[in-house]
Write a protein that holds these residues in place. Structure first.
Motif, PDB file in Angstrom:
ATOM      1  N   LEU A 252      -2.562   1.954   4.700  1.00  0.00           N
ATOM      2  CA  LEU A 252      -3.273   0.691   4.892  1.00  0.00           C
ATOM      3  C   LEU A 252      -4.461   0.648   3.945  1.00  0.00           C
ATOM      4  O   LEU A 252      -5.300   1.554   3.949  1.00  0.00           O
ATOM      5  CB  LEU A 252      -3.752   0.564   6.341  1.00  0.00           C
ATOM      6  N   ASN A 253      -4.522  -0.373   3.119  1.00  0.00           N
ATOM      7  CA  ASN A 253      -5.592  -0.505   2.134  1.00  0.00           C
ATOM      8  C   ASN A 253      -6.605  -1.569   2.571  1.00  0.00           C
ATOM      9  O   ASN A 253      -6.278  -2.493   3.299  1.00  0.00           O
ATOM     10  CB  ASN A 253      -5.013  -0.888   0.766  1.00  0.00           C
ATOM     11  N   ALA A 254      -7.815  -1.419   2.080  1.00  0.00           N
ATOM     12  CA  ALA A 254      -8.890  -2.400   2.320  1.00  0.00           C
ATOM     13  C   ALA A 254      -9.088  -2.674   3.803  1.00  0.00           C
ATOM     14  O   ALA A 254      -9.205  -3.817   4.230  1.00  0.00           O
ATOM     15  CB  ALA A 254      -8.608  -3.698   1.564  1.00  0.00           C
ATOM     16  N   ILE A 255      -9.157  -1.605   4.601  1.00  0.00           N
ATOM     17  CA  ILE A 255      -9.420  -1.755   6.036  1.00  0.00           C
ATOM     18  C   ILE A 255     -10.903  -2.026   6.257  1.00  0.00           C
ATOM     19  O   ILE A 255     -11.774  -1.356   5.697  1.00  0.00           O
ATOM     20  CB  ILE A 255      -9.000  -0.474   6.796  1.00  0.00           C
ATOM     21  N   ASN A 256     -11.194  -3.018   7.113  1.00  0.00           N
ATOM     22  CA  ASN A 256     -12.582  -3.388   7.445  1.00  0.00           C
ATOM     23  C   ASN A 256     -13.403  -3.654   6.197  1.00  0.00           C
ATOM     24  O   ASN A 256     -14.576  -3.303   6.114  1.00  0.00           O
ATOM     25  CB  ASN A 256     -13.260  -2.310   8.291  1.00  0.00           C
ATOM     26  N   GLN A 297       6.387  -4.455  15.512  1.00  0.00           N
ATOM     27  CA  GLN A 297       5.028  -3.899  15.574  1.00  0.00           C
ATOM     28  C   GLN A 297       4.712  -3.104  14.311  1.00  0.00           C
ATOM     29  O   GLN A 297       3.584  -3.163  13.804  1.00  0.00           O
ATOM     30  CB  GLN A 297       4.880  -3.011  16.820  1.00  0.00           C
ATOM     31  N   ILE A 298       5.683  -2.388  13.783  1.00  0.00           N
ATOM     32  CA  ILE A 298       5.479  -1.645  12.536  1.00  0.00           C
ATOM     33  C   ILE A 298       5.213  -2.616  11.385  1.00  0.00           C
ATOM     34  O   ILE A 298       4.317  -2.389  10.549  1.00  0.00           O
ATOM     35  CB  ILE A 298       6.694  -0.747  12.226  1.00  0.00           C
ATOM     36  N   ASP A 299       5.960  -3.707  11.333  1.00  0.00           N
ATOM     37  CA  ASP A 299       5.726  -4.713  10.288  1.00  0.00           C
ATOM     38  C   ASP A 299       4.307  -5.267  10.393  1.00  0.00           C
ATOM     39  O   ASP A 299       3.646  -5.503   9.374  1.00  0.00           O
ATOM     40  CB  ASP A 299       6.742  -5.852  10.417  1.00  0.00           C
ATOM     41  N   PHE A 300       3.847  -5.477  11.621  1.00  0.00           N
ATOM     42  CA  PHE A 300       2.482  -5.970  11.857  1.00  0.00           C
ATOM     43  C   PHE A 300       1.461  -4.955  11.356  1.00  0.00           C
ATOM     44  O   PHE A 300       0.514  -5.292  10.638  1.00  0.00           O
ATOM     45  CB  PHE A 300       2.283  -6.233  13.354  1.00  0.00           C
ATOM     46  N   ILE A 301       1.667  -3.693  11.721  1.00  0.00           N
ATOM     47  CA  ILE A 301       0.705  -2.643  11.363  1.00  0.00           C
ATOM     48  C   ILE A 301       0.564  -2.524   9.851  1.00  0.00           C
ATOM     49  O   ILE A 301      -0.536  -2.277   9.337  1.00  0.00           O
ATOM     50  CB  ILE A 301       1.129  -1.301  11.993  1.00  0.00           C
ATOM     51  N   LYS A 302       1.642  -2.719   9.118  1.00  0.00           N
ATOM     52  CA  LYS A 302       1.592  -2.607   7.661  1.00  0.00           C
ATOM     53  C   LYS A 302       0.688  -3.671   7.031  1.00  0.00           C
ATOM     54  O   LYS A 302       0.282  -3.539   5.878  1.00  0.00           O
ATOM     55  CB  LYS A 302       3.001  -2.699   7.078  1.00  0.00           C
ATOM     56  N   LYS A 303       0.394  -4.740   7.786  1.00  0.00           N
ATOM     57  CA  LYS A 303      -0.478  -5.800   7.293  1.00  0.00           C
ATOM     58  C   LYS A 303      -1.896  -5.717   7.875  1.00  0.00           C
ATOM     59  O   LYS A 303      -2.730  -6.571   7.592  1.00  0.00           O
ATOM     60  CB  LYS A 303       0.140  -7.165   7.631  1.00  0.00           C
ATOM     61  N   THR A 304      -2.149  -4.684   8.667  1.00  0.00           N
ATOM     62  CA  THR A 304      -3.435  -4.580   9.367  1.00  0.00           C
ATOM     63  C   THR A 304      -4.612  -4.521   8.386  1.00  0.00           C
ATOM     64  O   THR A 304      -4.585  -3.791   7.395  1.00  0.00           O
ATOM     65  CB  THR A 304      -3.458  -3.325  10.267  1.00  0.00           C
ATOM     66  N   SER A 305      -5.649  -5.284   8.695  1.00  0.00           N
ATOM     67  CA  SER A 305      -6.850  -5.289   7.850  1.00  0.00           C
ATOM     68  C   SER A 305      -8.120  -4.978   8.641  1.00  0.00           C
ATOM     69  O   SER A 305      -9.183  -4.847   8.061  1.00  0.00           O
ATOM     70  CB  SER A 305      -7.003  -6.652   7.167  1.00  0.00           C
ATOM     71  N   LEU A 306      -8.000  -4.862   9.966  1.00  0.00           N
ATOM     72  CA  LEU A 306      -9.177  -4.560  10.792  1.00  0.00           C
ATOM     73  C   LEU A 306      -8.808  -3.515  11.831  1.00  0.00           C
ATOM     74  O   LEU A 306      -7.785  -3.645  12.516  1.00  0.00           O
ATOM     75  CB  LEU A 306      -9.685  -5.840  11.482  1.00  0.00           C
ATOM     76  N   ILE A 307      -9.609  -2.476  11.922  1.00  0.00           N
ATOM     77  CA  ILE A 307      -9.425  -1.445  12.949  1.00  0.00           C
ATOM     78  C   ILE A 307     -10.772  -1.162  13.587  1.00  0.00           C
ATOM     79  O   ILE A 307     -11.713  -0.706  12.914  1.00  0.00           O
ATOM     80  CB  ILE A 307      -8.842  -0.139  12.361  1.00  0.00           C
ATOM     81  N   TYR A 308     -10.888  -1.452  14.875  1.00  0.00           N
ATOM     82  CA  TYR A 308     -12.095  -1.131  15.636  1.00  0.00           C
ATOM     83  C   TYR A 308     -11.709  -0.274  16.836  1.00  0.00           C
ATOM     84  O   TYR A 308     -10.618  -0.437  17.392  1.00  0.00           O
ATOM     85  CB  TYR A 308     -12.777  -2.398  16.152  1.00  0.00           C
ATOM     86  N   SER A 309     -12.619   0.596  17.234  1.00  0.00           N
ATOM     87  CA  SER A 309     -12.419   1.375  18.443  1.00  0.00           C
ATOM     88  C   SER A 309     -12.898   0.565  19.647  1.00  0.00           C
ATOM     89  O   SER A 309     -14.035   0.088  19.666  1.00  0.00           O
ATOM     90  CB  SER A 309     -13.209   2.688  18.355  1.00  0.00           C
TER      91      SER A 309
END
Length: 495
Positions: A252-256, A297-309
């Motif tokens: 995943l690139n460019a997260i947050n 869900q895997i297809d979704f995760i591959k596009k993820t751009s935000l990860i927060y706890s």
């Protein structure tokens, strides 16, 4: 229905804040708080005097052109006819002398912090003159501000500086860590006999549970209060994250990704263990592999751009920035610390805000079910403030009438506490559900008690703040300010 969080011209980096609702801890040392029964009262001569709230009997003979309510610790700021400012106690005794400097007060852990500030023009040495060759002007002065911040009870001065106007600015934003410690301006202090003693500095972020982050040369460490050894050491910021799914490595690139670089990166990695910790509390390790997920869900995760706890839960929030028609919106998934991916989770006391304070998560779908949205309605921006619990201020657009109005929605009961018929709803006391309502743009505000479902008093005002300061326009066209009791509507002014 997706929650609209910002227009086309904004980008994902507008998301800058996470909040977790907390009880007000500004007055933890309750033994220092007083039962304040005095209030500024406006006389016919347009002076303020302090009176007993109940009897309206004057408490002193002092008169001021401006006066504030008293803090829970028993202090108020006043202004005299020379436009000078001072601090007095409940007996009218001056505890900080009159001066041209404006004064602000804040109470944290039962201590009263003050800030004095004044702006002035300072003559500069010749090598600092601003030479405007084309215009022929020479600026020999620069705008400075003089700032003093201290503790009123002990007269301890924490800062006293003259600063160029465009340089550093110091705020009166002390934060309670626990009843014996406060955090301010990158420093952790211990309270002893109403004085602050430095115990740690170079702190860039205060976390929950008496934890904090320190930084040195772009390397971060997480500490606990009263523990000199770091919990996590040598952490670095990252924007790229890899996670294993079976034999596949998902990168995943460019997260947050932020438009402006944050003081602490939203993802921190321990290069020794490759453990990754996520904003806002960096309290648990992001899973290194996905154990359970569907193909969608895997297809979704591959596009993820935000990860927060998600604090106080085993979950992380996964966001995909989506373009739908002419608005931006988020779609969501969740992954726990063991690597299990789910579409939905229970509600947690956790919120994600955009840069101007509108709610992003939980989103509209979680707050107001589709069956409660009328045919011509479009749900817009949502506000939620500390102490509101399951109440949300929601903007609704009636597309057919091209009308935007606000209402107060109760998520627990799935009902409108205040129907979306108001231009503005201002929270004056979240816990007691006291609001100021404005029916139309530029109309006057009225007080409303939502718990008892009734209007408060019979008057309306140009503005009302949480301390009860109101603004009224007289028939002569003059604006006046005075105080009211926001719970009863009682006005503290001479008729």
């Amino acid at each position: 229905m997706k929650i609209i969080i910002f227009s086309f011209f904004f980008v994902l980096t507008s998301i800058t804040g996470c909040t977790q609702e907390k009880k007000d801890n500004s007055t933890l040392v309750s033994s220092k708080n007083k039962m304040v029964n005095s209030i500024p009262f406006l006389t016919k001569q347009k002076d303020f005097i302090y009176v007993d709230k109940t009897s309206l009997k004057p408490l002193t003979s002092q008169k001021f052109i401006n006066a504030s309510t008293f803090t829970p610790t028993g202090f108020a700021t006043v202004e005299n006819e020379k436009n000078e400012y001072a601090i007095i106690d409940e007996n009218g005794k001056i505890v900080l002398d009159f001066s041209p400097q404006t004064i602000s007060l804040d109470v944290v852990n039962g201590l009263t912090f003050y800030k004095k500030e004044i702006e002035y023009e300072k003559k500069m040495p010749i090598w600092k003159w601003d030479w405007n060759i084309l215009g022929g002007d020479i600026e020999k002065e620069q705008t400075y501000h003089k700032v003093e911040i201290g503790v009123l009870e002990s007269k301890q001065i924490l800062l006293n500086e003259d600063i160029p106007y465009l340089d550093d600015y110091f705020y009166l934003n002390f934060i309670s860590v626990n009843e014996n410690h406060v955090y301010w301006n990158g420093t952790l202090y211990e309270i002893k006999k109403s004085r602050l003693n430095k115990i740690d500095n170079d702190i860039v972020e205060l976390l929950e549970n008496s934890r904090f982050i320190k930084e040195s040369n772009k390397t971060y460490s997480i500490y606990e209060l009263n523990n000199k050894k770091a919990i996590h050491n040598g952490l670095n910021g990252i924007e790229t994250l890899s996670i294993q799914f079976g034999k596949e490595t998902i990168t995943l690139n460019a997260i947050n990704k932020e438009r402006y670089e944050p003081e602490v990166p939203k993802l921190l990695i321990d290069n020794k263990t490759n453990n990754i910790y996520a904003f806002p509390q960096y309290e648990k390790v992001f899973p290194k592999q996905i154990r359970k997920a569907t193909s969608s869900q895997i297809d979704f995760i591959k596009k993820t751009s935000l990860i927060y706890s998600i604090t106080n839960s085993p979950y992380f929030l996964l966001g995909v920035f989506d373009y739908d028609d002419d608005v931006w919106a988020f779609d969501w998934l969740y992954i726990d610390t063991k690597g299990n991916v789910v579409d939905n989770i229970d509600t947690y006391n956790f919120k994600v805000l955009d840069q101007i304070g509108y709610l992003v998560w939980p989103d509209a779908k979680m707050i107001i079910p589709h069956q409660y949205i009328e045919k011509n309605w479009k749900v817009g921006k949502i506000n939620s403030y500390e102490g509101m619990n399951n109440l949300y201020i929601i903007r609704v657009e009636d597309v057919s009438k091209k009308l935007r109005m606000k209402g107060l929605w109760n998520k627990e009961k799935n009902t409108w506490e205040i129907k979306p018929e108001y231009y503005a709803i201002t929270v004056l006391d979240a816990e007691k559900e006291i609001y100021a309502l404005q029916k139309e743009e530029n109309s006057l505000y009225t007080l409303y008690d939502n718990k008892n479902k009734k209007n408060i008093g019979s008057k309306s005002y140009k503005s009302i703040n949480s301390e009860g300061l109101v603004n009224v326009k007289l028939n002569s066209g003059e604006d006046i300010y005075y105080y009211i009791d926001i719970y009863s509507g009682k006005e503290y002014k001479e008729n």
